[in-house]
Design a protein around this motif. Structure first.
Motif, PDB file in Angstrom:
ATOM      1  N   SER A 268       0.837  -1.198   0.000  1.00  0.00           N
ATOM      2  CA  SER A 268       0.000   0.000   0.000  1.00  0.00           C
ATOM      3  C   SER A 268       0.875   1.253   0.000  1.00  0.00           C
ATOM      4  O   SER A 268       1.886   1.302   0.714  1.00  0.00           O
ATOM      5  N   PRO A 269       0.467   2.291  -0.751  1.00  0.00           N
ATOM      6  CA  PRO A 269       1.194   3.554  -0.669  1.00  0.00           C
ATOM      7  C   PRO A 269       0.780   4.391   0.542  1.00  0.00           C
ATOM      8  O   PRO A 269       1.418   5.408   0.827  1.00  0.00           O
ATOM      9  N   TYR A 270      -0.273   3.947   1.237  1.00  0.00           N
ATOM     10  CA  TYR A 270      -0.844   4.749   2.316  1.00  0.00           C
ATOM     11  C   TYR A 270      -0.231   4.363   3.655  1.00  0.00           C
ATOM     12  O   TYR A 270      -0.852   3.719   4.511  1.00  0.00           O
ATOM     13  N   CYS A 271       1.010   4.754   3.820  1.00  0.00           N
ATOM     14  CA  CYS A 271       1.745   4.456   5.050  1.00  0.00           C
ATOM     15  C   CYS A 271       2.930   5.396   5.127  1.00  0.00           C
ATOM     16  O   CYS A 271       3.297   6.048   4.150  1.00  0.00           O
ATOM     17  N   ASP A 272       3.529   5.459   6.299  1.00  0.00           N
ATOM     18  CA  ASP A 272       4.740   6.257   6.478  1.00  0.00           C
ATOM     19  C   ASP A 272       5.478   5.749   7.705  1.00  0.00           C
ATOM     20  O   ASP A 272       5.079   4.751   8.318  1.00  0.00           O
ATOM     21  N   ALA A 273       6.548   6.438   8.055  1.00  0.00           N
ATOM     22  CA  ALA A 273       7.376   5.990   9.182  1.00  0.00           C
ATOM     23  C   ALA A 273       6.702   6.322  10.506  1.00  0.00           C
ATOM     24  O   ALA A 273       6.029   7.347  10.641  1.00  0.00           O
TER      25      ALA A 273
ATOM     26  N   ASP B 166      -8.065  -3.344  -3.333  1.00  0.00           N
ATOM     27  CA  ASP B 166      -7.932  -2.215  -4.249  1.00  0.00           C
ATOM     28  C   ASP B 166      -8.011  -0.887  -3.505  1.00  0.00           C
ATOM     29  O   ASP B 166      -7.306   0.071  -3.847  1.00  0.00           O
ATOM     30  N   LEU B 167      -8.881  -0.808  -2.490  1.00  0.00           N
ATOM     31  CA  LEU B 167      -8.963   0.416  -1.695  1.00  0.00           C
ATOM     32  C   LEU B 167      -7.649   0.676  -0.980  1.00  0.00           C
ATOM     33  O   LEU B 167      -7.124   1.804  -0.992  1.00  0.00           O
ATOM     34  N   PHE B 168      -7.098  -0.348  -0.344  1.00  0.00           N
ATOM     35  CA  PHE B 168      -5.889  -0.175   0.454  1.00  0.00           C
ATOM     36  C   PHE B 168      -4.649   0.091  -0.400  1.00  0.00           C
ATOM     37  O   PHE B 168      -3.638   0.578   0.123  1.00  0.00           O
ATOM     38  N   THR B 169      -4.709  -0.263  -1.691  1.00  0.00           N
ATOM     39  CA  THR B 169      -3.549  -0.067  -2.557  1.00  0.00           C
ATOM     40  C   THR B 169      -3.752   1.064  -3.569  1.00  0.00           C
ATOM     41  O   THR B 169      -2.924   1.257  -4.454  1.00  0.00           O
ATOM     42  N   GLY B 170      -4.856   1.796  -3.433  1.00  0.00           N
ATOM     43  CA  GLY B 170      -5.083   2.960  -4.282  1.00  0.00           C
ATOM     44  C   GLY B 170      -5.496   2.643  -5.696  1.00  0.00           C
ATOM     45  O   GLY B 170      -5.282   3.461  -6.601  1.00  0.00           O
ATOM     46  N   ARG B 171      -6.128   1.481  -5.902  1.00  0.00           N
ATOM     47  CA  ARG B 171      -6.487   1.075  -7.260  1.00  0.00           C
ATOM     48  C   ARG B 171      -7.983   0.844  -7.429  1.00  0.00           C
ATOM     49  O   ARG B 171      -8.407   0.266  -8.429  1.00  0.00           O
ATOM     50  N   ILE B 172      -8.798   1.272  -6.477  1.00  0.00           N
ATOM     51  CA  ILE B 172     -10.204   0.920  -6.517  1.00  0.00           C
ATOM     52  C   ILE B 172     -10.920   1.616  -7.688  1.00  0.00           C
ATOM     53  O   ILE B 172     -10.647   2.773  -8.018  1.00  0.00           O
ATOM     54  N   ASP B 173     -11.808   0.883  -8.336  1.00  0.00           N
ATOM     55  CA  ASP B 173     -12.653   1.406  -9.406  1.00  0.00           C
ATOM     56  C   ASP B 173     -13.908   1.994  -8.757  1.00  0.00           C
ATOM     57  O   ASP B 173     -14.775   1.253  -8.311  1.00  0.00           O
ATOM     58  N   TYR B 174     -13.986   3.314  -8.687  1.00  0.00           N
ATOM     59  CA  TYR B 174     -15.103   3.959  -8.007  1.00  0.00           C
ATOM     60  C   TYR B 174     -16.426   3.731  -8.720  1.00  0.00           C
ATOM     61  O   TYR B 174     -17.484   3.943  -8.138  1.00  0.00           O
ATOM     62  N   ASN B 175     -16.380   3.263  -9.946  1.00  0.00           N
ATOM     63  CA  ASN B 175     -17.603   3.016 -10.705  1.00  0.00           C
ATOM     64  C   ASN B 175     -18.110   1.583 -10.552  1.00  0.00           C
ATOM     65  O   ASN B 175     -19.146   1.237 -11.108  1.00  0.00           O
TER      66      ASN B 175
ATOM     67  N   GLY C  48     -11.018   9.915  -2.969  1.00  0.00           N
ATOM     68  CA  GLY C  48     -10.069  10.729  -2.227  1.00  0.00           C
ATOM     69  C   GLY C  48      -9.627  10.134  -0.910  1.00  0.00           C
ATOM     70  O   GLY C  48      -8.759  10.697  -0.239  1.00  0.00           O
ATOM     71  N   LEU C  49     -10.208   8.984  -0.528  1.00  0.00           N
ATOM     72  CA  LEU C  49      -9.858   8.359   0.755  1.00  0.00           C
ATOM     73  C   LEU C  49      -8.520   7.641   0.631  1.00  0.00           C
ATOM     74  O   LEU C  49      -8.325   6.814  -0.265  1.00  0.00           O
ATOM     75  N   LYS C  50      -7.618   7.962   1.525  1.00  0.00           N
ATOM     76  CA  LYS C  50      -6.318   7.298   1.571  1.00  0.00           C
ATOM     77  C   LYS C  50      -6.233   6.547   2.889  1.00  0.00           C
ATOM     78  O   LYS C  50      -6.003   7.138   3.948  1.00  0.00           O
ATOM     79  N   VAL C  51      -6.457   5.253   2.816  1.00  0.00           N
ATOM     80  CA  VAL C  51      -6.558   4.435   4.024  1.00  0.00           C
ATOM     81  C   VAL C  51      -5.892   3.090   3.760  1.00  0.00           C
ATOM     82  O   VAL C  51      -5.819   2.620   2.625  1.00  0.00           O
ATOM     83  N   SER C  52      -5.388   2.507   4.814  1.00  0.00           N
ATOM     84  CA  SER C  52      -4.750   1.198   4.694  1.00  0.00           C
ATOM     85  C   SER C  52      -4.880   0.472   6.020  1.00  0.00           C
ATOM     86  O   SER C  52      -5.326   1.039   7.022  1.00  0.00           O
ATOM     87  N   SER C  53      -4.490  -0.772   6.015  1.00  0.00           N
ATOM     88  CA  SER C  53      -4.381  -1.557   7.234  1.00  0.00           C
ATOM     89  C   SER C  53      -3.134  -2.401   7.099  1.00  0.00           C
ATOM     90  O   SER C  53      -2.670  -2.663   5.979  1.00  0.00           O
ATOM     91  N   HIS C  54      -2.593  -2.808   8.213  1.00  0.00           N
ATOM     92  CA  HIS C  54      -1.466  -3.724   8.109  1.00  0.00           C
ATOM     93  C   HIS C  54      -1.916  -5.073   7.562  1.00  0.00           C
ATOM     94  O   HIS C  54      -1.278  -5.630   6.664  1.00  0.00           O
TER      95      HIS C  54
END
Length: 208
Positions: A17-22, A51-60, A70-76
């Motif tokens: 996932s791109p939605y993480c940091d240090a 797809d949501l957690f990796t930024g690839r979700i098809d909103y349609n 616009g939601l940037k969310v992830s889980s371990h």
């Protein structure tokens, strides 16, 4: 914390996932947070959670997904209904799962927690393989991190979140962890000390 451990569990299916940091303090990882999720709501399977957690979700793909723009969310971690385990963020890093939250007077729970999503909802019982996978994951994480507490998202964000909800069986989960610990105690005595003080949501010690 084991400095040689990179935070990725080898038995989990990995999706970065791109939605993480240090984390502000990499040694400060003391809390497990249990969530539930299903996309669309109440429906299991499919690629949409990953797809949501990796930024690839098809909103349609579903009308309800419009709210996710616009939601940037992830889980371990994510545990599917059949107990399969997926991982999106190294447990050494900060996943964006808790949002506005606090525990024992500390805010920003993302800083010091590991997030685990269960495929499900507040309105359906969870499956036995999910509890089993969650128990195994809990013990595995206790080997590497100084975990002291397990809470639901609803407990660290009361009034804002309700998951994992009233149908999550905390007692069953705790008892399964106890049973696993008894099986592994002789071969891995260090695990006993690592998990002995783990407090579940009811405030009980794991060893009780």
């Amino acid at each position: 914390m084991n400095p040689a451990f990179d935070g990725w569990l080898p038995h989990a299916r990995r999706y970065d996932s791109p939605y993480c940091d240090a984390r502000p303090d990499p040694a400060d990882i003391t809390l497990l947070v249990i969530h539930n999720i299903a996309l669309p709501a109440g429906r299991w399977g499919g690629p949409h959670v990953s797809d949501l957690f990796t930024g690839r979700i098809d909103y349609n793909a579903d009308p309800s997904f419009a709210d996710l723009r616009g939601l940037k969310v992830s889980s371990h971690f994510f545990i599917r209904r059949d107990g399969s385990l997926l991982q999106y963020v190294s447990a050494n890093a900060r996943a964006w799962h808790a949002g506005v939250s606090s525990f024992r007077g500390r805010e920003k729970c993302n800083d010091y927690s590991i997030g685990i999503e269960l495929e499900g909802s507040d309105f359906a019982p969870f499956e036995v393989p999910q509890y089993e996978a969650l128990g195994r994951l809990t013990l595995a994480l206790c080997r590497h991190y100084p975990l002291t507490d397990v809470q639901g998202h609803e407990h660290i964000a009361p009034g804002r979140k309700t998951d994992p909800g009233p149908l999550f069986d905390w007692e069953y989960y705790q008892n399964y962890c106890n049973d696993l610990l008894k099986e592994k105690a002789a071969a891995d005595p260090s695990l006993v000390s690592a998990i002995a003080g783990l407090r579940f949501v009811k405030g009980l010690l794991q060893s009780q």
